[in-house]
Design a protein around this motif. Sequence first.
Motif, PDB file in Angstrom:
ATOM      1  N   THR A   1    -166.007 -14.552  25.517  1.00 33.27           N
ATOM      2  CA  THR A   1    -166.218 -14.464  26.962  1.00 33.27           C
ATOM      3  C   THR A   1    -166.163 -15.875  27.533  1.00 33.27           C
ATOM      4  O   THR A   1    -166.431 -16.856  26.830  1.00 33.27           O
ATOM      5  N   LEU A   2    -165.834 -15.966  28.799  1.00 31.71           N
ATOM      6  CA  LEU A   2    -165.899 -17.232  29.528  1.00 31.71           C
ATOM      7  C   LEU A   2    -166.730 -17.001  30.783  1.00 31.71           C
ATOM      8  O   LEU A   2    -166.370 -16.173  31.635  1.00 31.71           O
ATOM      9  N   THR A   3    -167.830 -17.737  30.890  1.00 28.16           N
ATOM     10  CA  THR A   3    -168.693 -17.644  32.064  1.00 28.16           C
ATOM     11  C   THR A   3    -168.601 -18.941  32.846  1.00 28.16           C
ATOM     12  O   THR A   3    -168.812 -20.031  32.299  1.00 28.16           O
TER      13      THR A   3
ATOM     14  N   LYS B   1    -172.617 -11.984  38.593  1.00 31.61           N
ATOM     15  CA  LYS B   1    -174.081 -11.936  38.608  1.00 31.61           C
ATOM     16  C   LYS B   1    -174.610 -13.270  39.112  1.00 31.61           C
ATOM     17  O   LYS B   1    -174.280 -14.329  38.566  1.00 31.61           O
TER      18      LYS B   1
ATOM     19  N   ASP C   1    -168.526 -17.367  22.963  1.00 32.85           N
ATOM     20  CA  ASP C   1    -169.028 -17.172  24.324  1.00 32.85           C
ATOM     21  C   ASP C   1    -169.229 -18.557  24.926  1.00 32.85           C
ATOM     22  O   ASP C   1    -170.080 -19.322  24.471  1.00 32.85           O
TER      23      ASP C   1
ATOM     24  N   THR D   1    -168.230 -13.840  34.777  1.00 28.49           N
ATOM     25  CA  THR D   1    -167.903 -13.787  33.354  1.00 28.49           C
ATOM     26  C   THR D   1    -166.625 -13.001  33.146  1.00 28.49           C
ATOM     27  O   THR D   1    -166.496 -11.860  33.604  1.00 28.49           O
TER      28      THR D   1
ATOM     29  N   SER E   1    -170.211 -20.926  36.003  1.00 30.02           N
ATOM     30  CA  SER E   1    -171.410 -20.955  36.828  1.00 30.02           C
ATOM     31  C   SER E   1    -171.217 -21.953  37.962  1.00 30.02           C
ATOM     32  O   SER E   1    -170.820 -23.099  37.731  1.00 30.02           O
TER      33      SER E   1
ATOM     34  N   THR F   1    -169.859 -21.029  28.281  1.00 29.06           N
ATOM     35  CA  THR F   1    -170.364 -21.136  29.653  1.00 29.06           C
ATOM     36  C   THR F   1    -170.125 -22.549  30.157  1.00 29.06           C
ATOM     37  O   THR F   1    -170.494 -23.528  29.494  1.00 29.06           O
TER      38      THR F   1
ATOM     39  N   THR G   1    -172.737 -16.642  38.834  1.00 29.87           N
ATOM     40  CA  THR G   1    -171.791 -16.681  37.724  1.00 29.87           C
ATOM     41  C   THR G   1    -170.740 -15.584  37.798  1.00 29.87           C
ATOM     42  O   THR G   1    -170.965 -14.521  38.374  1.00 29.87           O
TER      43      THR G   1
ATOM     44  N   VAL H   1    -164.367  -8.033  35.776  1.00 30.15           N
ATOM     45  CA  VAL H   1    -165.212  -9.168  35.425  1.00 30.15           C
ATOM     46  C   VAL H   1    -166.658  -8.832  35.769  1.00 30.15           C
ATOM     47  O   VAL H   1    -166.934  -7.842  36.461  1.00 30.15           O
TER      48      VAL H   1
ATOM     49  N   TYR I   1    -160.970 -16.575  23.997  1.00 28.97           N
ATOM     50  CA  TYR I   1    -162.420 -16.568  24.199  1.00 28.97           C
ATOM     51  C   TYR I   1    -162.997 -15.222  23.749  1.00 28.97           C
ATOM     52  O   TYR I   1    -162.292 -14.200  23.749  1.00 28.97           O
TER      53      TYR I   1
ATOM     54  N   PRO J   1    -164.111 -11.357  30.312  1.00 29.38           N
ATOM     55  CA  PRO J   1    -163.968 -10.984  28.903  1.00 29.38           C
ATOM     56  C   PRO J   1    -162.744 -11.658  28.286  1.00 29.38           C
ATOM     57  O   PRO J   1    -161.707 -11.817  28.948  1.00 29.38           O
TER      58      PRO J   1
END
Length: 446
Positions: free
Chosen positions: A375-377, A409, A355, A414, A379, A357, A412, A406, A373, A416
Amino acid sequence: MTEENMFGSGKYQNWTGFYPRIRSDLYFVMDDSWDVDFKNYDYGADLLNPARFPTYASSGTEQEKFRKLNAAVQAKGWRAVGGWIAANKAKAYQDMSDHDFYAERLKWMEAAGWGYLKVDWGSNSKSEKWRRQLTEWGHQYAPNIYVEQAMIWSCVPFSDVFRTYDIEAITSIPVTLSRVCDGIKQVAEPGAKGLINCEDEPVIGAALGCAIGIMRHPFVGNLPDGQQDYAFPPVARDLKRCVNEVERAVLWHRVAPPFRVDGQANIDDVKLNDSWCFQEREGWSTKTPGKWSRNSAPARITRGGLPLPTVKVESGEAPFVIASRHPNGVLTVATLGRTICASPTDRKYGTPLADITLEAGKLTDPIGIFGHYQTLTLSFDTPMKGRKVLAQDILDHQAKDITAQVVIKDNTITLPGKLIDRIGLEKADHGDKSDPGMVISILDAK
């Protein structure tokens, strides 16, 4: 290196037919031996040898010979031809001063439209003074030719391009990353192009703003003599079957070109340690079966003012993670695989899922994403509510709306990892083993 191999129609010939998708972006650089005869390997003539290039070197002035070959290479769709040169004159030219010898050839190559000189080993290869002088003569007599230096890291600030140099394919990622760090920590001198050539690691080139020196080729399988290819062995990544990642990286360079070293690099103090136990014919330099190679490199590297990303794994190893903010604002992020060898018979290559970020700051468009990945977040410094996300394989010509797939939030977005795998490999060629490479755009919903 002969015209027959470059232009012929035999089984292992027509090298100028490689990479049709991207060769208009590339220089076709002839490696060593284009300028020497078959019997006397006296490197440093820096002239087309008529025994190797009878069609192009049998008549005319030296400038005309250079021009004819460059025209033939460009007719195949390449940007221009280039050449490997030794860091010395051949014995036959010892009576000429270095200035007169190189000025003459640089003028001929410039007038003929050549684009690149790869300056390698030779009697002056460890002389910073000599390499600086050759670069200056290049700027004076051949301003449209990139003069690439190597070996001496103090040459980076004045070089057009500095090459990270030869590596074994299997252990290339940590070795190349470590060497790239030696380059990007430095600052280019005024007027210097200051590019790092990370050789045959296209994803590193795409994600860290480096030039790429492509060496892999599509002649898969054994060498013509029937033995396993020791330069690109079919173990670990099997690079000769990873052509798509080269194409994606070069296409991405159209959006985010390589940029000069400026010292603006964040390099992790934490190192990841890779290992490999070589077996027979798995390396051009590491030739002893059973020899271990252990290499380390920073776990995270960024350029362009980006902070180091946060990387979380449930257990086990983490991937290498690299990213950059290009001077034009474009963002690129990538994960890179690991070679983990527990024993001579337990050898693995792969990208651990994490994960990740990345505090990207300003929202700019587009964003390149390479690798695997969990996940890739991403920001940003602005709210993402109401945004629309488009995505495509870099090899594709059409984007699609992935907003519903995706998580948006606050500030950000995110993605998958499975979505990145699917979109980033959507246009993969059959049998290609490259990692994913995709591009996204984050737009106002309207």
